[in-house]
Motif scaffolding. Structure first.
Motif, mmCIF file in Angstrom:
data_model
loop_
_atom_site.group_PDB
_atom_site.id
_atom_site.type_symbol
_atom_site.label_atom_id
_atom_site.label_comp_id
_atom_site.label_asym_id
_atom_site.label_seq_id
_atom_site.Cartn_x
_atom_site.Cartn_y
_atom_site.Cartn_z
ATOM 1 N N GLU A 1 -17.488 -27.571 19.244
ATOM 2 C CA GLU A 1 -16.459 -26.617 18.839
ATOM 3 C C GLU A 1 -14.860 -26.970 19.881
ATOM 4 O O GLU A 1 -13.800 -27.024 19.163
ATOM 5 C CB GLU A 1 -16.580 -25.167 18.965
ATOM 6 C CG GLU A 1 -17.749 -24.618 17.973
ATOM 7 C CD GLU A 1 -18.035 -23.386 18.134
ATOM 8 O OE1 GLU A 1 -17.739 -22.709 19.158
ATOM 9 O OE2 GLU A 1 -18.817 -22.802 17.642
ATOM 10 N N LEU A 2 -15.166 -27.115 21.126
ATOM 11 C CA LEU A 2 -14.041 -27.609 22.158
ATOM 12 C C LEU A 2 -13.618 -28.924 21.822
ATOM 13 O O LEU A 2 -12.410 -29.254 21.737
ATOM 14 C CB LEU A 2 -14.699 -27.294 23.325
ATOM 15 C CG LEU A 2 -13.602 -27.361 24.481
ATOM 16 C CD1 LEU A 2 -12.355 -26.661 24.235
ATOM 17 C CD2 LEU A 2 -14.197 -27.318 26.031
ATOM 18 N N ALA A 3 -14.581 -29.763 21.450
ATOM 19 C CA ALA A 3 -13.984 -31.328 21.314
ATOM 20 C C ALA A 3 -13.139 -31.193 19.734
ATOM 21 O O ALA A 3 -12.310 -32.168 20.029
ATOM 22 C CB ALA A 3 -15.361 -32.074 21.001
ATOM 23 N N ALA A 4 -13.362 -30.402 18.837
ATOM 24 C CA ALA A 4 -12.289 -30.365 17.911
ATOM 25 C C ALA A 4 -10.964 -29.988 18.194
ATOM 26 O O ALA A 4 -10.001 -30.244 17.416
ATOM 27 C CB ALA A 4 -12.884 -29.469 16.788
ATOM 28 N N ARG A 5 -10.864 -29.383 19.409
ATOM 29 C CA ARG A 5 -9.591 -29.074 19.846
ATOM 30 C C ARG A 5 -8.925 -30.009 20.598
ATOM 31 O O ARG A 5 -7.905 -29.781 21.380
ATOM 32 C CB ARG A 5 -9.756 -27.545 20.768
ATOM 33 C CG ARG A 5 -10.187 -26.598 19.735
ATOM 34 C CD ARG A 5 -10.285 -25.142 20.622
ATOM 35 N NE ARG A 5 -10.857 -24.023 19.783
ATOM 36 C CZ ARG A 5 -10.163 -23.318 19.190
ATOM 37 N NH1 ARG A 5 -8.998 -23.427 19.230
ATOM 38 N NH2 ARG A 5 -10.766 -22.210 18.582
ATOM 39 N N VAL A 6 -9.492 -31.308 20.727
ATOM 40 C CA VAL A 6 -9.038 -32.428 21.519
ATOM 41 C C VAL A 6 -8.588 -33.538 20.483
ATOM 42 O O VAL A 6 -9.748 -34.059 20.153
ATOM 43 C CB VAL A 6 -9.843 -32.863 22.903
ATOM 44 C CG1 VAL A 6 -9.168 -33.883 23.430
ATOM 45 C CG2 VAL A 6 -10.227 -31.365 23.822
ATOM 46 N N TRP A 7 -7.490 -33.931 20.593
ATOM 47 C CA TRP A 7 -7.156 -34.972 19.504
ATOM 48 C C TRP A 7 -6.754 -36.271 20.209
ATOM 49 O O TRP A 7 -6.227 -36.119 21.153
ATOM 50 C CB TRP A 7 -5.929 -34.658 18.414
ATOM 51 C CG TRP A 7 -6.486 -33.721 17.331
ATOM 52 C CD1 TRP A 7 -7.620 -32.799 17.429
ATOM 53 C CD2 TRP A 7 -5.661 -33.063 16.623
ATOM 54 N NE1 TRP A 7 -7.742 -31.936 16.315
ATOM 55 C CE2 TRP A 7 -6.477 -32.165 15.558
ATOM 56 C CE3 TRP A 7 -4.383 -33.381 16.213
ATOM 57 C CZ2 TRP A 7 -6.093 -31.408 14.695
ATOM 58 C CZ3 TRP A 7 -3.928 -32.744 14.693
ATOM 59 C CH2 TRP A 7 -4.572 -31.871 14.082
ATOM 60 N N VAL A 8 -7.157 -37.345 19.754
ATOM 61 C CA VAL A 8 -6.737 -38.688 20.556
ATOM 62 C C VAL A 8 -6.234 -39.400 19.310
ATOM 63 O O VAL A 8 -7.014 -39.775 18.323
ATOM 64 C CB VAL A 8 -8.042 -39.363 21.282
ATOM 65 C CG1 VAL A 8 -7.492 -40.595 21.798
ATOM 66 C CG2 VAL A 8 -8.483 -38.369 22.213
ATOM 67 N N ASN A 9 -4.995 -40.121 19.868
ATOM 68 C CA ASN A 9 -4.533 -41.257 18.871
ATOM 69 C C ASN A 9 -4.122 -42.452 19.788
ATOM 70 O O ASN A 9 -3.604 -42.594 20.514
ATOM 71 C CB ASN A 9 -3.087 -40.868 18.176
ATOM 72 C CG ASN A 9 -2.554 -41.848 17.239
ATOM 73 O OD1 ASN A 9 -3.163 -42.653 16.871
ATOM 74 N ND2 ASN A 9 -1.062 -41.569 17.174
#
Length: 232
Positions: free
Chosen positions: A120-128
């Motif tokens: 759930e927390l990982a879904a709140r971290v975006w990487v481009n």
């Protein structure tokens, strides 16, 4: 600090102290708990299979048996996501694919509740990130570094000139957002830095490196450090 996190930190501290050991009193001060709590934690580590030893008397304390491996430990959701974010943000880093697989193994063995919270927390971290260089090239460079074998590269320099060189890999370095292969160039008989993104082809040869060391590269900048820079 949650108990699972404290047990992990405790095992790491015991590992770092090595054969000299550390007293229960010092551990209690380090983790801001009572000596009684520390001893309960030590019992829990030993019960889980950690090779904890104790030495009574002055100069005694607790430690981990030399050469023994630690049992699996739990990560907090934030720790798991920190690892995932670090690797996802650096796909060009050496051995990034192996790191991704390793982290996935760690996450897969977390208890279901922790794994769910981590996802759930990982879904709140975006990487481009930018498009990655050839996986084939990076694999060859990684193999050459690990096995300490000469790698033959086709390299295009900044001025547009292209050469084929045999390089003895010494280290990988990241600076200004770019990864470099630093090694002994047999064509120039000197240490050279090769930007990985400019390497068009790489083949690991059967030739063994002559043993050039990182000392030949020179002193790193004051703000540079090895990837184990936090290790004690």
């Amino acid at each position: 600090m949650r108990r699972a996190e404290r047990l992990h930190a405790l095992s790491e501290m015991l590992r770092r102290t090595g054969a000299r050991g550390v007293s229960a009193e010092r551990l209690a001060r380090e983790f801001e708990v009572s000596v009684r709590t520390v001893k309960r934690d030590l019992d829990a580590l030993e019960s889980s299979g950690a090779p904890v030893w104790s030495r009574p008397g002055p100069g005694g304390g607790y430690g981990l048996s030399a050469g023994a491996s630690l049992p699996p430990v739990s990560l907090s959701p934030a720790q798991a996501v920190a690892l995932m974010a670090a690797v996802s943000a650096a796909p060009e880093a050496p051995y990034a694919d192996l790191a991704t697989a390793g982290i996935r193994k760690i996450v897969d063995v977390l208890d279901p509740k922790t794994r769910e919270r981590a996802d759930e927390l990982a879904a709140r971290v975006w990487v481009n990130t930018a498009a990655s260089s050839s996986r084939t090239i990076r694999s060859a460079l990684e193999e050459a570094m690990s096995e300490q074998r000469v790698v033959r590269i086709r390299y295009t320099a900044g001025d547009g000139s292209t050469t084929v060189r045999d390089v003895e890999p010494v280290l990988f370095a990241s600076t200004s957002g770019q990864w470099y292969l630093v090694g002994w160039c047999r064509m120039r008989d000197a240490i050279r830095w090769f930007m990985v993104s400019r390497i068009e082809r790489a083949t690991v040869t059967k030739a063994v490196c002559a043993g050039h060391t990182i000392d030949e590269v020179g002193e790193p900048p004051a703000n540079a450090k090895p990837v184990h820079g936090g290790r004690v």
